[in-house]
Design a protein around this motif. Structure first.
Motif, PDB file in Angstrom:
ATOM      1  N   ASN A  82      -7.507  -3.747  -0.817  1.00  0.00           N
ATOM      2  CA  ASN A  82      -6.682  -3.671  -2.006  1.00  0.00           C
ATOM      3  C   ASN A  82      -6.706  -5.021  -2.698  1.00  0.00           C
ATOM      4  O   ASN A  82      -7.194  -6.007  -2.127  1.00  0.00           O
ATOM      5  CB  ASN A  82      -5.241  -3.300  -1.639  1.00  0.00           C
ATOM      6  CG  ASN A  82      -4.497  -2.660  -2.788  1.00  0.00           C
ATOM      7  OD1 ASN A  82      -5.047  -2.457  -3.864  1.00  0.00           O
ATOM      8  ND2 ASN A  82      -3.242  -2.347  -2.554  1.00  0.00           N
ATOM      9  N   SER A 110      -5.275  -3.915   2.835  1.00  0.00           N
ATOM     10  CA  SER A 110      -4.061  -3.187   2.485  1.00  0.00           C
ATOM     11  C   SER A 110      -3.200  -2.999   3.723  1.00  0.00           C
ATOM     12  O   SER A 110      -1.970  -2.973   3.649  1.00  0.00           O
ATOM     13  CB  SER A 110      -4.414  -1.842   1.871  1.00  0.00           C
ATOM     14  OG  SER A 110      -5.332  -1.138   2.679  1.00  0.00           O
ATOM     15  N   GLY A 114      -6.203   2.540   1.024  1.00  0.00           N
ATOM     16  CA  GLY A 114      -6.961   1.584   0.218  1.00  0.00           C
ATOM     17  C   GLY A 114      -8.425   1.979   0.188  1.00  0.00           C
ATOM     18  O   GLY A 114      -8.838   2.971   0.792  1.00  0.00           O
ATOM     19  N   SER A 154       0.841  -1.147   0.000  1.00  0.00           N
ATOM     20  CA  SER A 154       0.000   0.000   0.000  1.00  0.00           C
ATOM     21  C   SER A 154       0.878   1.198   0.000  1.00  0.00           C
ATOM     22  O   SER A 154       2.040   1.046   0.253  1.00  0.00           O
ATOM     23  CB  SER A 154      -0.809  -0.068   1.222  1.00  0.00           C
ATOM     24  OG  SER A 154      -0.309   0.169   1.847  1.00  0.00           O
TER      25      SER A 154
END
Length: 446
Positions: A171, A327, A364, A6
């Protein structure tokens, strides 16, 4: 997302911050979100959880990220304090590099933060040491509301049957490609659902037409290997063991040796550059390959580093091998004197309309699906809109989450890069590199 997950970097490595509360700043265009149904906050916020005689609580919180993330997080925490004047925060943050060393030092030294950010590289390790509070009872009581989370996203925070962390955002893997290059040369764009062989054949076609290798060789990329394994009915881990064999990894390395031999990928020296975790060095933005293998929410950072238009699709093969990945997580120190308040702060940051509006997509896509829709509707960055779109489309195809990576996962990732590069440079055959990798992994997780 490690940083690869991330967005993570921003401040210089090792830089340490204690920052004052800042004035609340609402995300533009999201004022209407605050009119949504009010959030039922836990009674703990009233201050009977390890509070002083005056009922006040000072909660320590630690996260990684850059200046932008710090500002957004501080604004959200200031909003919490405005709504709960008895709770203030001791805030510490730094760049990703060195973050987990610092967290380990704080934990070992008996001075851990009440609330801290963590990712799937370390969640199982900290949970296994009984460092993280089991949030299951808060979930069951409703004090931690996860009813709007995708099921697989919630499950990806469970370790040994205990909820060790709550996803701060979602994510998934993303195959990012240079759309400008393809359109300019009259070439087709890759699509979700292409087989691996189709992807390599496409990359070979791109290389021949444009003289730019069609794809970064992802044999050193654990994300790509993981998706490929799941498509073979295997996994990265099974319980406390590896979920794959030497034969599996040999096939993976042979797949990409074939791609290199066909000229579909760059040369080993350039592949090595692409193996760097720095998003600014990804080959799709340096112009050394038409495709890079990243996390979907890294699109905005990639876009900042190129003048070309980018596109993003799922990794090759059956997209159900991908999943709603956290994430990063928020976790609570098990022995915190303010654990009830810490859980309430997590609940606030993932469910309060104003807080989610403030935090946006920095960590995210919002975990709360209702609020994700609101945030998505107000996104103005074209690259972020692409990222949101592809994740929204893939959400309909996601499979179940794998287990959270086990202790030693960071070493496994490093050993994959080492073994893959041995194969890429010809220092070992695919079979020899696979044997080296599995042996090193077996030792790493012991």
């Amino acid at each position: 997302m490690h940083p690869a997950t991330s967005p993570t970097a921003g401040a210089p490595a090792g830089r340490h911050h204690r920052t004052p509360l800042t004035r609340r700043r609402l995300v533009r265009g999201l004022a209407a979100v605050a009119l949504a149904a009010p959030l039922a906050l836990g009674a703990a916020a009233c201050g009977d959880d390890g509070a002083g005689d005056d009922g006040k609580v000072k909660l320590s919180i630690f996260w990684w990220g850059g200046e932008a993330r710090a500002k957004l997080t501080e604004d959200a925490l200031a909003l919490y304090t405005r709504k709960h004047p008895n709770v203030t925060f001791e805030k510490t943050w730094q760049a990703n590099q060195g973050y987990f060393d610092k967290l380990a030092t704080l934990t070992a030294g008996g001075n851990p933060p009440d609330l801290f950010q963590i990712d799937d590289n370390y969640l199982a390790e900290y949970a296994g040491r009984s460092t993280t509070l089991d949030l299951g009872s808060y979930r069951d009581s409703g004090k931690l509301d996860v009813t709007k989370f995708p099921k697989s996203l919630l499950e990806y925070g469970v370790v040994d049957g205990k909820l060790a962390g709550v996803a701060a955002g979602e994510n998934t893997q993303g195959l990012v490609y240079n759309k400008t290059l393809l359109v300019k040369n009259g070439l087709p764009e890759p699509t979700t659902g292409m087989s691996w062989e189709e992807h390599i054949a496409w990359a070979e076609q791109v290389a021949k037409k444009t003289k730019v290798p069609g794809t970064q060789d992802p044999s050193a990329d654990y994300k790509a290997l993981w998706v490929w394994l799941r498509q073979q009915g295997k996994d990265l881990y099974r319980g406390k063991e590896l979920g794959f064999t030497v034969e599996d990894v040999t096939k993976w390395f042979e797949l990409w040796k074939g791609a290199r031999d066909r000229g579909a990928t760059p040369t080993p020296d350039v592949i090595h550059q692409g193996n760097a975790t720095d998003i600014t060095k990804q080959l799709v933005v340096t112009g050394k390959a038409a495709t890079s293998w990243v996390w979907a929410n890294q699109m905005p950072d990639l876009r900042k580093n190129t003048k070309d238009e980018l596109g993003v699709v799922a990794y090759p093969g059956d997209p159900s091998a991908q999943w709603a990945r956290a994430s990063m997580y928020w976790s609570v120190f098990k022995s915190s004197k303010h654990r009830d308040v810490a859980v309430d702060v997590i609940n606030f940051m993932v469910n309060d309309p104003e807080a989610v509006a403030l935090l946006g997509t920095d960590r995210g896509l919002p975990s709360n699906l209702d609020l994700r829709t609101k945030v998505s509707e107000t996104a103005t960055d074209p690259a972020m809109k692409q990222s949101i779109q592809v994740e929204s489309e893939l959400a309909q195809k996601f499979g179940s989450s794998p287990q959270v990576p086990i202790k030693g996962h960071s070493k496994v990732k490093a050993e994959l890069t080492k073994a893959a590069e041995n194969a890429q440079y010809g220092r070992a055959t695919p079979a020899e590199a696979a044997e080296q990798f599995v042996a090193a992994c077996t030792s790493a997780i012991a």
